[in-house]
Motif scaffolding. Structure first.
Motif, PDB file in Angstrom:
ATOM      1  N   LEU A   2     -34.289  55.772 -47.621  1.00 25.96           N
ATOM      2  CA  LEU A   2     -32.857  56.283 -48.496  1.00 25.96           C
ATOM      3  C   LEU A   2     -32.164  57.601 -47.173  1.00 25.96           C
ATOM      4  O   LEU A   2     -31.076  57.189 -46.565  1.00 25.96           O
ATOM      5  N   LEU A   3     -32.598  58.259 -45.968  1.00 26.28           N
ATOM      6  CA  LEU A   3     -32.099  58.961 -45.343  1.00 26.28           C
ATOM      7  C   LEU A   3     -31.771  58.336 -44.251  1.00 26.28           C
ATOM      8  O   LEU A   3     -30.497  58.432 -43.909  1.00 26.28           O
ATOM      9  N   ALA A   4     -32.717  57.545 -44.147  1.00 27.17           N
ATOM     10  CA  ALA A   4     -31.757  55.867 -42.616  1.00 27.17           C
ATOM     11  C   ALA A   4     -30.675  55.593 -42.859  1.00 27.17           C
ATOM     12  O   ALA A   4     -30.025  55.337 -42.727  1.00 27.17           O
ATOM     13  N   TRP A   5     -30.934  55.211 -44.750  1.00 30.50           N
ATOM     14  CA  TRP A   5     -29.494  54.821 -44.975  1.00 30.50           C
ATOM     15  C   TRP A   5     -27.933  55.750 -44.933  1.00 30.50           C
ATOM     16  O   TRP A   5     -26.848  55.454 -44.525  1.00 30.50           O
ATOM     17  N   VAL A   7     -27.758  58.111 -43.186  1.00 33.78           N
ATOM     18  CA  VAL A   7     -27.232  58.700 -41.940  1.00 33.78           C
ATOM     19  C   VAL A   7     -26.479  57.211 -41.410  1.00 33.78           C
ATOM     20  O   VAL A   7     -25.330  57.775 -40.549  1.00 33.78           O
ATOM     21  N   LEU A   8     -27.348  56.470 -41.548  1.00 33.68           N
ATOM     22  CA  LEU A   8     -26.576  55.008 -40.936  1.00 33.68           C
ATOM     23  C   LEU A   8     -24.865  54.789 -41.936  1.00 33.68           C
ATOM     24  O   LEU A   8     -23.772  54.065 -40.618  1.00 33.68           O
ATOM     25  N   SER A   9     -25.139  55.441 -43.417  1.00 32.17           N
ATOM     26  CA  SER A   9     -23.834  55.433 -43.525  1.00 32.17           C
ATOM     27  C   SER A   9     -22.717  55.915 -43.035  1.00 32.17           C
ATOM     28  O   SER A   9     -21.379  55.723 -42.478  1.00 32.17           O
ATOM     29  N   LEU A  10     -23.422  57.006 -43.411  1.00 36.53           N
ATOM     30  CA  LEU A  10     -22.293  58.156 -42.809  1.00 36.53           C
ATOM     31  C   LEU A  10     -21.984  58.063 -41.631  1.00 36.53           C
ATOM     32  O   LEU A  10     -20.771  57.865 -40.679  1.00 36.53           O
ATOM     33  N   GLY A  11     -22.705  57.087 -40.173  1.00 36.21           N
ATOM     34  CA  GLY A  11     -22.731  56.773 -39.021  1.00 36.21           C
ATOM     35  C   GLY A  11     -21.097  56.299 -38.638  1.00 36.21           C
ATOM     36  O   GLY A  11     -20.475  56.057 -38.135  1.00 36.21           O
ATOM     37  N   LEU A  12     -21.329  54.828 -39.748  1.00 37.36           N
ATOM     38  CA  LEU A  12     -20.054  53.707 -39.809  1.00 37.36           C
ATOM     39  C   LEU A  12     -19.285  54.376 -40.389  1.00 37.36           C
ATOM     40  O   LEU A  12     -17.708  53.737 -39.750  1.00 37.36           O
ATOM     41  N   GLY A  13     -19.097  55.065 -41.330  1.00 40.35           N
ATOM     42  CA  GLY A  13     -17.900  55.834 -42.045  1.00 40.35           C
ATOM     43  C   GLY A  13     -17.048  56.933 -40.933  1.00 40.35           C
ATOM     44  O   GLY A  13     -15.883  56.884 -40.695  1.00 40.35           O
ATOM     45  N   ILE A  14     -17.668  57.640 -39.595  1.00 34.75           N
ATOM     46  CA  ILE A  14     -17.068  58.488 -38.681  1.00 34.75           C
ATOM     47  C   ILE A  14     -16.856  57.106 -37.324  1.00 34.75           C
ATOM     48  O   ILE A  14     -15.534  57.922 -36.939  1.00 34.75           O
ATOM     49  N   LEU A  15     -17.717  56.151 -37.051  1.00 32.49           N
ATOM     50  CA  LEU A  15     -16.896  55.654 -36.154  1.00 32.49           C
ATOM     51  C   LEU A  15     -15.832  54.244 -36.699  1.00 32.49           C
ATOM     52  O   LEU A  15     -15.023  53.981 -35.880  1.00 32.49           O
ATOM     53  N   ALA A  16     -16.264  54.007 -37.981  1.00 32.59           N
ATOM     54  CA  ALA A  16     -14.267  53.571 -38.813  1.00 32.59           C
ATOM     55  C   ALA A  16     -13.402  54.064 -38.972  1.00 32.59           C
ATOM     56  O   ALA A  16     -12.280  54.010 -38.381  1.00 32.59           O
ATOM     57  N   PRO A  45     -23.862  56.079 -49.888  1.00 34.00           N
ATOM     58  CA  PRO A  45     -25.775  56.340 -50.503  1.00 34.00           C
ATOM     59  C   PRO A  45     -26.037  57.080 -51.268  1.00 34.00           C
ATOM     60  O   PRO A  45     -26.929  56.988 -52.319  1.00 34.00           O
ATOM     61  N   VAL A  46     -24.795  57.547 -52.151  1.00 27.26           N
ATOM     62  CA  VAL A  46     -25.146  58.667 -53.180  1.00 27.26           C
ATOM     63  C   VAL A  46     -25.148  57.452 -54.111  1.00 27.26           C
ATOM     64  O   VAL A  46     -25.180  57.943 -55.094  1.00 27.26           O
TER      65      VAL A  46
END
Length: 220
Positions: A2-5, A7-16, A45-46
């Motif tokens: 869950l932590l990995a997902w 971080v990944l989701s947050l990173g994709l949101g920032i990059l987008a 992730p929520v």
């Protein structure tokens, strides 16, 4: 996982969000679109976390939560004023760009509502419901409740501050205020076992800041 997902989701949101701003630098709605993409990166992730499990009592609401939230929100705002006074030598009102001497309707819709209500709720769901709970659960067995709580609160506070640095490096007093908000909200969740004191404290903190901006604009 869950932590990995998360971080990944947050990173994709920032990059987008960065991609939108870079592709459309002159579009008036690019900043708002980037913020929405960041929020979506937090919400994914929520949703995943709440579909998997929901800690008992985390979303239970008690009347005392309202009092605690309001009290700590005001204390946090007073702390922000004290930090600003200490660092800058004076505590001024936030600014609003007036149009014909009035606060534009667009400010209420695009600034006040997202900043005062939407952002605090989404951020608390992501940083406290997902990251804080996941870290605490992960560290509780090997290190014990106290050490797990301290570590989870510290790490989520760092993440909370880091996300607010996306738009640029703020002043040192703003940085201290963000750290205090993140730490207090994390501790409120850990001590009460409920999310609402943190959500309400965060909302009150943001809303009082907007209120000061309105007072400053009208008084000026």
């Amino acid at each position: 996982m869950l932590l990995a997902w998360s971080v990944l989701s947050l990173g994709l949101g920032i990059l987008a969000g960065y991609a939108v701003v870079a592709a459309l630098p002159t579009a008036p709605w690019a900043g708002a679109a980037a913020t929405v993409l960041l929020w979506l990166g937090m919400l994914v992730p929520v949703v995943l976390a709440l579909r998997r499990s929901r800690p008992i009592g985390l979303f239970r609401f008690r009347a005392t939560d309202l009092l605690v939230g309001i009290a700590f929100g005001i204390v946090l705002r007073l702390g922000q004023g004290w930090f600003q006074q200490t660092v800058q030598g004076e505590a001024g009102f936030p600014g609003i760009l007036l149009i014909d001497g009035r606060i534009p309707v667009s400010w209420w819709l695009l600034e006040a509502l997202p900043t005062g209500i939407v952002a605090p709720v989404i951020e608390e769901l992501f940083f406290r419901v997902v990251l804080l709970v996941a870290l605490y659960s992960l560290l509780r067995r090997p290190f014990g409740h106290v050490a797990a709580g301290i570590a989870a609160a510290s790490l989520t506070t760092l993440a909370f501050v880091a996300v607010h640095l996306i738009g640029g490096m703020p002043s040192s007093d703003t940085l201290l205020s963000l750290t205090l908000v993140g730490a207090v909200c994390a501790v409120l969740v850990l001590l009460t076992g409920r999310i609402w004191p943190a959500v309400l404290a965060h909302v009150v903190y943001n809303v009082t800041g907007l209120g000061l901006a309105v007072v400053g604009a009208l008084a000026g």
